[in-house]
Design a protein around this motif. Structure first.
Motif, PDB file in Angstrom:
ATOM      1  N   CYS A 208      -3.758  10.270  -0.441  1.00 28.97           N
ATOM      2  CA  CYS A 208      -2.657   9.839   0.434  1.00 28.97           C
ATOM      3  C   CYS A 208      -3.143   9.461   1.829  1.00 28.97           C
ATOM      4  O   CYS A 208      -2.453   8.724   2.538  1.00 28.97           O
ATOM      5  N   CYS A 211      -3.269   5.797   2.482  1.00 30.48           N
ATOM      6  CA  CYS A 211      -2.152   4.998   1.952  1.00 30.48           C
ATOM      7  C   CYS A 211      -1.269   4.480   3.084  1.00 30.48           C
ATOM      8  O   CYS A 211      -0.906   5.216   3.996  1.00 30.48           O
ATOM      9  N   CYS A 217       6.316   8.384   3.728  1.00 31.01           N
ATOM     10  CA  CYS A 217       6.364   9.225   2.533  1.00 31.01           C
ATOM     11  C   CYS A 217       5.910  10.660   2.826  1.00 31.01           C
ATOM     12  O   CYS A 217       6.389  11.599   2.209  1.00 31.01           O
TER      13      CYS A 217
HETATM   14  S1  SF4 Z   1       3.054   6.651  -1.705  1.00 30.91           S
HETATM   15 FE1  SF4 Z   1       3.057   8.712  -0.793  1.00 30.91          FE
HETATM   16  S2  SF4 Z   1       2.343  10.052  -2.481  1.00 30.91           S
HETATM   17 FE2  SF4 Z   1       1.779   7.962  -3.033  1.00 30.91          FE
HETATM   18  S3  SF4 Z   1      -0.321   7.716  -2.269  1.00 30.91           S
HETATM   19 FE3  SF4 Z   1       1.089   6.934  -0.674  1.00 30.91          FE
HETATM   20  S4  SF4 Z   1       1.388   8.687   0.692  1.00 30.91           S
HETATM   21 FE4  SF4 Z   1       0.549   9.504  -1.236  1.00 30.91          FE
END
Ligand code: SF4
Length: 246
Positions: A208, A211, A217
């Motif tokens: 994460c 990301c 999120c």
């Molecule tokens: S969407 Fe959320 S859970 Fe998925 S990799 Fe990105 S930060 Fe992590």
């Protein structure tokens, strides 16, 4: 709503102890929600009320049938029309492939002078693929947009706030005084209310950290995997088209 005395007694103790630092919200189907209760609860910390409605009168009553055959939808609309000037009202529309009449529902609420913010949630358990889920959310977001009502929680998933499981100070307590990390894991009891314990801190998972959705999120579920990356990839550009085209 079946135990309004308990709502008053508990909230009143907390309000008398903590004053304005204490606030509470209620989630209800709205059927037993009365103006006189809202007026009293507001004085002891009630901040907002969230009510779930599923489509128009016919659709809602079919999905939430009353045991005595009465018109639950009509009663809820009457109740909401009496409280919407009193309190911050959120209406959550729970959708799946069977729901219909959302436009009608919004017209009914408007004609009853009900002021509210709206959100769309996918019915749990959510078994839709990222594409299917995106299509449902986009379809209903367009309706809300066209009707000119405010949609909160636009992405229709866990986002924009830190979930109970990760939040250091958020606990879930059941009727037997057992305390849990969140309402997604009732296997791990942290202790009883009166015990002295603390949550273990949440560490963002390695995948994460890089990301691009991490700021909305806040990382994956601490008890399993609930990554919504594929869903965000589809839904966010489409939602931006609805809300930012002007
Ligand atoms: S969407 Fe959320 S859970 Fe998925 S990799 Fe990105 S930060 Fe992590």
């Amino acid at each position: 709503m079946l135990n309004k005395k308990a709502i008053f007694d508990l909230s009143n103790i907390l309000y008398q102890t903590y004053g304005n630092k204490f606030v509470f919200d209620i989630v209800t189907n709205g059927f037993l929600l009365k103006e006189k209760d809202v007026i009293v609860w507001k004085k002891i910390g009630l901040r907002r009320i969230k009510v779930t409605l599923d489509g128009n009168e016919e659709c809602h009553n079919k999905r939430r049938e009353m045991k005595n055959g009465s018109n639950g939808y009509k009663q809820i609309v009457t109740n909401l029309s009496k409280i919407s000037n009193e309190i911050d009202l959120l209406i959550n529309i729970v959708v799946d492939s069977d729901v219909y009449g959302i436009g009608d529902m919004l017209d009914t609420l408007k004609s009853n002078n009900i002021q509210a913010k709206y959100s769309i949630s996918i019915r749990e358990p959510d078994t839709y693929s990222p594409l299917e889920k995106s299509q449902i959310i986009i379809k209903y977001s367009k309706i809300l947009y066209e009707k000119g009502v405010y949609q909160y929680s636009k992405i229709g998933g866990n986002h924009g706030s830190i979930c109970a499981g990760k939040n250091k100070h958020h606990y879930v307590i059941d009727a037997n005084n057992n305390v849990y990390y969140c309402n997604g894991n009732f296997k791990e009891i942290l202790g009883k209310c009166i015990d002295n314990f603390k949550k273990k801190s949440y560490n963002v998972k390695d995948n994460c950290r890089e990301c691009k959705y991490l700021p909305i999120c806040y990382g994956d579920c601490r008890f399993g995997s609930n990554c919504q990356k594929n869903y965000f990839d589809i839904v966010i550009p489409e939602l931006l088209k609805i809300y930012l085209h002007e």
